[in-house]
Design a protein around this motif. Structure first.
Motif, PDB file in Angstrom:
ATOM      1  N   GLN A 190      91.380 137.499  54.551  1.00  0.00           N
ATOM      2  CA  GLN A 190      92.277 138.556  54.084  1.00  0.00           C
ATOM      3  C   GLN A 190      92.097 138.886  52.599  1.00  0.00           C
ATOM      4  O   GLN A 190      92.937 139.550  52.008  1.00  0.00           O
ATOM      5  N   ARG A 191      90.979 138.481  52.034  1.00  0.00           N
ATOM      6  CA  ARG A 191      90.727 138.747  50.615  1.00  0.00           C
ATOM      7  C   ARG A 191      89.416 139.486  50.352  1.00  0.00           C
ATOM      8  O   ARG A 191      89.368 140.390  49.537  1.00  0.00           O
ATOM      9  N   SER A 192      88.349 139.060  51.022  1.00  0.00           N
ATOM     10  CA  SER A 192      87.029 139.636  50.743  1.00  0.00           C
ATOM     11  C   SER A 192      86.508 140.405  51.953  1.00  0.00           C
ATOM     12  O   SER A 192      86.795 140.054  53.105  1.00  0.00           O
ATOM     13  N   TYR A 193      85.738 141.441  51.668  1.00  0.00           N
ATOM     14  CA  TYR A 193      85.240 142.337  52.714  1.00  0.00           C
ATOM     15  C   TYR A 193      84.311 141.605  53.679  1.00  0.00           C
ATOM     16  O   TYR A 193      83.566 140.697  53.295  1.00  0.00           O
ATOM     17  N   MET A 194      84.341 142.002  54.924  1.00  0.00           N
ATOM     18  CA  MET A 194      83.629 141.317  55.997  1.00  0.00           C
ATOM     19  C   MET A 194      82.126 141.196  55.759  1.00  0.00           C
ATOM     20  O   MET A 194      81.535 140.132  55.971  1.00  0.00           O
ATOM     21  N   PHE A 195      81.476 142.277  55.335  1.00  0.00           N
ATOM     22  CA  PHE A 195      80.025 142.284  55.259  1.00  0.00           C
ATOM     23  C   PHE A 195      79.532 142.228  53.811  1.00  0.00           C
ATOM     24  O   PHE A 195      80.120 142.836  52.918  1.00  0.00           O
ATOM     25  N   GLY A 196      78.437 141.507  53.622  1.00  0.00           N
ATOM     26  CA  GLY A 196      77.780 141.506  52.326  1.00  0.00           C
ATOM     27  C   GLY A 196      77.135 142.853  52.049  1.00  0.00           C
ATOM     28  O   GLY A 196      76.803 143.595  52.982  1.00  0.00           O
TER      29      GLY A 196
ATOM     30  N   TYR B 213     100.244 151.997  52.247  1.00  0.00           N
ATOM     31  CA  TYR B 213      99.950 152.022  53.678  1.00  0.00           C
ATOM     32  C   TYR B 213     101.095 151.386  54.481  1.00  0.00           C
ATOM     33  O   TYR B 213     101.850 150.565  53.956  1.00  0.00           O
ATOM     34  N   PRO B 214     101.209 151.730  55.769  1.00  0.00           N
ATOM     35  CA  PRO B 214     102.168 151.022  56.623  1.00  0.00           C
ATOM     36  C   PRO B 214     101.831 149.535  56.662  1.00  0.00           C
ATOM     37  O   PRO B 214     100.655 149.150  56.630  1.00  0.00           O
ATOM     38  N   ASP B 215     102.853 148.701  56.776  1.00  0.00           N
ATOM     39  CA  ASP B 215     102.630 147.250  56.760  1.00  0.00           C
ATOM     40  C   ASP B 215     101.686 146.805  57.868  1.00  0.00           C
ATOM     41  O   ASP B 215     100.824 145.938  57.665  1.00  0.00           O
ATOM     42  N   TRP B 216     101.827 147.392  59.074  1.00  0.00           N
ATOM     43  CA  TRP B 216     100.966 146.974  60.179  1.00  0.00           C
ATOM     44  C   TRP B 216      99.500 147.289  59.872  1.00  0.00           C
ATOM     45  O   TRP B 216      98.601 146.538  60.264  1.00  0.00           O
ATOM     46  N   TYR B 217      99.269 148.413  59.153  1.00  0.00           N
ATOM     47  CA  TYR B 217      97.903 148.808  58.840  1.00  0.00           C
ATOM     48  C   TYR B 217      97.276 147.835  57.837  1.00  0.00           C
ATOM     49  O   TYR B 217      96.090 147.483  57.948  1.00  0.00           O
ATOM     50  N   VAL B 218      98.063 147.388  56.878  1.00  0.00           N
ATOM     51  CA  VAL B 218      97.579 146.379  55.924  1.00  0.00           C
ATOM     52  C   VAL B 218      97.186 145.114  56.679  1.00  0.00           C
ATOM     53  O   VAL B 218      96.107 144.547  56.466  1.00  0.00           O
ATOM     54  N   GLY B 219      98.068 144.654  57.587  1.00  0.00           N
ATOM     55  CA  GLY B 219      97.753 143.474  58.385  1.00  0.00           C
ATOM     56  C   GLY B 219      96.512 143.663  59.228  1.00  0.00           C
ATOM     57  O   GLY B 219      95.672 142.767  59.345  1.00  0.00           O
ATOM     58  N   TYR B 220      96.370 144.854  59.797  1.00  0.00           N
ATOM     59  CA  TYR B 220      95.222 145.174  60.645  1.00  0.00           C
ATOM     60  C   TYR B 220      93.913 145.135  59.849  1.00  0.00           C
ATOM     61  O   TYR B 220      92.952 144.450  60.229  1.00  0.00           O
TER      62      TYR B 220
ATOM     63  N   ASP C  56      87.795 153.195  63.982  1.00  0.00           N
ATOM     64  CA  ASP C  56      87.321 153.742  62.705  1.00  0.00           C
ATOM     65  C   ASP C  56      86.572 152.678  61.910  1.00  0.00           C
ATOM     66  O   ASP C  56      86.959 151.502  61.901  1.00  0.00           O
ATOM     67  N   TRP C  57      85.531 153.095  61.243  1.00  0.00           N
ATOM     68  CA  TRP C  57      84.825 152.202  60.323  1.00  0.00           C
ATOM     69  C   TRP C  57      85.651 152.059  59.046  1.00  0.00           C
ATOM     70  O   TRP C  57      86.148 153.054  58.502  1.00  0.00           O
ATOM     71  N   ILE C  58      85.820 150.845  58.572  1.00  0.00           N
ATOM     72  CA  ILE C  58      86.526 150.588  57.314  1.00  0.00           C
ATOM     73  C   ILE C  58      85.483 150.199  56.268  1.00  0.00           C
ATOM     74  O   ILE C  58      84.806 149.172  56.412  1.00  0.00           O
ATOM     75  N   SER C  59      85.341 151.022  55.261  1.00  0.00           N
ATOM     76  CA  SER C  59      84.358 150.765  54.208  1.00  0.00           C
ATOM     77  C   SER C  59      84.851 149.695  53.249  1.00  0.00           C
ATOM     78  O   SER C  59      86.043 149.342  53.232  1.00  0.00           O
ATOM     79  N   ARG C  60      83.955 149.205  52.435  1.00  0.00           N
ATOM     80  CA  ARG C  60      84.328 148.229  51.412  1.00  0.00           C
ATOM     81  C   ARG C  60      85.375 148.828  50.470  1.00  0.00           C
ATOM     82  O   ARG C  60      86.337 148.157  50.078  1.00  0.00           O
ATOM     83  N   GLU C  61      85.204 150.099  50.115  1.00  0.00           N
ATOM     84  CA  GLU C  61      86.138 150.754  49.205  1.00  0.00           C
ATOM     85  C   GLU C  61      87.523 150.866  49.832  1.00  0.00           C
ATOM     86  O   GLU C  61      88.540 150.641  49.174  1.00  0.00           O
ATOM     87  N   LYS C  62      87.563 151.211  51.116  1.00  0.00           N
ATOM     88  CA  LYS C  62      88.844 151.319  51.815  1.00  0.00           C
ATOM     89  C   LYS C  62      89.522 149.954  51.905  1.00  0.00           C
ATOM     90  O   LYS C  62      90.730 149.823  51.664  1.00  0.00           O
ATOM     91  N   PHE C  63      88.763 148.945  52.265  1.00  0.00           N
ATOM     92  CA  PHE C  63      89.304 147.588  52.362  1.00  0.00           C
ATOM     93  C   PHE C  63      89.917 147.162  51.036  1.00  0.00           C
ATOM     94  O   PHE C  63      91.032 146.637  50.982  1.00  0.00           O
ATOM     95  N   THR C  64      89.194 147.395  49.953  1.00  0.00           N
ATOM     96  CA  THR C  64      89.671 146.992  48.630  1.00  0.00           C
ATOM     97  C   THR C  64      90.943 147.731  48.254  1.00  0.00           C
ATOM     98  O   THR C  64      91.871 147.146  47.674  1.00  0.00           O
ATOM     99  N   ASP C  65      91.011 149.014  48.598  1.00  0.00           N
ATOM    100  CA  ASP C  65      92.215 149.783  48.272  1.00  0.00           C
ATOM    101  C   ASP C  65      93.420 149.282  49.072  1.00  0.00           C
ATOM    102  O   ASP C  65      94.526 149.158  48.527  1.00  0.00           O
ATOM    103  N   VAL C  66      93.216 148.972  50.344  1.00  0.00           N
ATOM    104  CA  VAL C  66      94.314 148.438  51.170  1.00  0.00           C
ATOM    105  C   VAL C  66      94.772 147.094  50.625  1.00  0.00           C
ATOM    106  O   VAL C  66      95.970 146.812  50.525  1.00  0.00           O
ATOM    107  N   ARG C  67      93.824 146.257  50.276  1.00  0.00           N
ATOM    108  CA  ARG C  67      94.161 144.926  49.739  1.00  0.00           C
ATOM    109  C   ARG C  67      94.898 145.012  48.414  1.00  0.00           C
ATOM    110  O   ARG C  67      95.887 144.293  48.191  1.00  0.00           O
ATOM    111  N   ASP C  68      94.443 145.894  47.530  1.00  0.00           N
ATOM    112  CA  ASP C  68      94.994 145.943  46.175  1.00  0.00           C
ATOM    113  C   ASP C  68      96.195 146.868  46.047  1.00  0.00           C
ATOM    114  O   ASP C  68      96.956 146.757  45.084  1.00  0.00           O
ATOM    115  N   ASN C  69      96.369 147.788  46.984  1.00  0.00           N
ATOM    116  CA  ASN C  69      97.477 148.748  46.915  1.00  0.00           C
ATOM    117  C   ASN C  69      98.203 148.830  48.265  1.00  0.00           C
ATOM    118  O   ASN C  69      98.290 149.911  48.865  1.00  0.00           O
ATOM    119  N   PRO C  70      98.724 147.721  48.752  1.00  0.00           N
ATOM    120  CA  PRO C  70      99.299 147.711  50.102  1.00  0.00           C
ATOM    121  C   PRO C  70     100.491 148.641  50.277  1.00  0.00           C
ATOM    122  O   PRO C  70     100.753 149.096  51.400  1.00  0.00           O
TER     123      PRO C  70
END
Length: 302
Positions: A120-126, A102-109, A85-99
Motif C-alpha cells: 500500500q505504499r509503492s507502485y506495483m511495477f518497476g 477520492y472515495p475511501d473505497w477507491y483509495v483502498g482499491y 482500468d489501468w492505474i499508472s504510477r502517477e495515478k497511484f502516487t496521487d491516490v496514495r498522497d492525496n486520498p
C-alpha cells in the motif's frame, strides 16, 4: 486451482488456514468470532464460508474497510466502473498522497491492487517493466480478456509471442482482481454481524458482554519490529497486557511474544522479501487459556 479467501494483502493468513481451522474446531461451541485486526479479511471470509460463527470484523485502515463494504454491501457497483482500468504510477502516487480527493473505497482499491507486495505504499511495477505491463493490460482488455479463463490464457500466450517475451509473464493486478471478485460473491453475508474501522481496543470495548461471553477472539496485529502496515502501529505492551487479562478466549498470530507467553502451536511459512528472495519463517499461535476447549487435531482446510 487453490481457492483464495479475502483480498491480496500484506501479512495475509491464507498460508496458515489449517491453524485457523484448528482454532474454529477448538471453539466450536461459541456463537461469535471476533477479528479485531481483519486486514485482508482472509480469516473472516474463511469463517463465513466454513463455520457457523457470526463474525465481527474490524481494521484501523478505514480505506480497506470501505472497500469491503463497497464489495459486500454494494456488490461492487462503483468498483465495476473502474475494474479493468489501468492505474499508472502517477495515478497511484496521487491516490496514495492525496486520498481525500477520492472515495475511501477507491483509495483502498488502488493501494491494495496496484501496490508492490500489497504494501500500500509503492507502485506495483518497476519502471523498467511498467510500459510492457501496461501494453499487455491494454492488449488483453481490447481482445476479450473478460470472456473466460481459457481466453485469458490464450491472450497472454499471444501477447508473449507478439512481443517476444520469454519465460513466465504475469499480470498480477488481474490476478488480484479475480480474488476480489471471489470475495464479492460471498454467500454467507448474513453471518457478518459487524464491519468497523476503529482502534482494536475501542472495537472490543464496544461489544456487549452478552456477545463477548459467547465469543472467541483471534488477533493478527502488525508484528513488532517488522515492516509496519499503514495506520496499524499499536502499543504492544498494552496489547499483551490485555491478552493476559481478557476474561474471554483470545488467540494471537505472531512471530514472537513476551517470555511468559508460550505458543500453543507453530507453523512454518514462506515470506516473500523481494521478487526473488524468499525466506522461511515460523508463525506462532498464542492462547490466553480462558476457555474450556474441545479435543482437536490440525487438518488442512478444504
Amino acid at each position: 486451482m487453490k481457492k483464495h479467501y479475502g483480498i491480496p494483502y500484506k501479512g495475509s493468513k491464507e498460508k496458515i488456514l489449517s491453524l485457523i481451522e484448528y482454532l474454529f474446531t477448538r471453539e466450536r461451541d461459541k456463537k461469535y468470532f471476533i477479528d479485531p485486526f481483519c486486514g485482508g479479511f482472509s480469516v473472516s471470509a474463511y469463517s463465513l464460508e466454513h463455520s457457523h460463527f457470526k463474525v465481527l470484523a474490524n481494521d484501523l485502515n478505514h480505506y480497506v474497510i470501505a472497500l469491503y463494504k463497497e464489495m459486500l454491501h454494494n456488490k461492487s457497483a462503483e468498483i465495476k466502473k473502474v475494474w479493468f482500468d489501468w492505474i499508472s504510477r502517477e495515478k497511484f502516487t496521487d491516490v496514495r498522497d492525496n486520498p481525500s480527493k477520492y472515495p475511501d473505497w477507491y483509495v483502498g482499491y488502488v493501494l491494495t491492487i496496484w501496490s508492490f507486495g500489497n504494501n500500500q505504499r509503492s507502485y506495483m511495477f518497476g519502471k523498467h517493466i511498467e510500459e510492457l505491463k501496461r501494453t499487455a493490460h491494454e492488449y488483453l482488455m481490447e481482445n476479450g480478456y473478460k470472456e473466460n479463463q481459457q481466453k485469458r490464457i490464450e491472450l497472454v500466450k499471444a501477447f508473449k509471442e507478439r512481443e517476444a517475451v520469454l519465460g513466465r509473464f504475469r499480470l498480477q493486478q488481474l490476478e488480484r482482481l479475480e480474488q476480489l471478485e471471489r470475495l464479492e460473491q460471498l454467500q454467507q453475508l448474513q453471518q457478518l454481524e459487524r464491519l468497523d474501522s476503529v482502534d482494536w481496543f475501542e472495537f472490543i470495548q464496544s461489544i456487549h458482554e452478552t456477545i463477548l461471553s459467547q465469543s472467541f477472539i483471534y488477533c493478527d496485529p502488525p508484528y513488532e519490529n517488522t515492516d509496519k502496515y499503514q495506520m496499524n502501529d499499536i502499543n504492544y505492551e498494552k496489547f499483551w497486557e490485555w491478552f493476559r487479562n481478557c476474561p474471554y478466549p483470545v488467540y494471537v498470530s505472531s512471530y514472537s511474544a513476551p517470555a511468559d507467553i508460550l505458543p500453543l502451536h507453530s507453523v512454518q511459512k514462506t515470506s516473500l522479501l523481494s521478487s526473488k528472495n524468499r525466506e522461511k519463517t515460523t508463525e506462532n499461535i498464542y492462547y490466553n487459556g480462558k476457555s474450556k476447549v474441545q479435543p482437536t487435531r490440525i487438518t488442512p482446510p478444504s
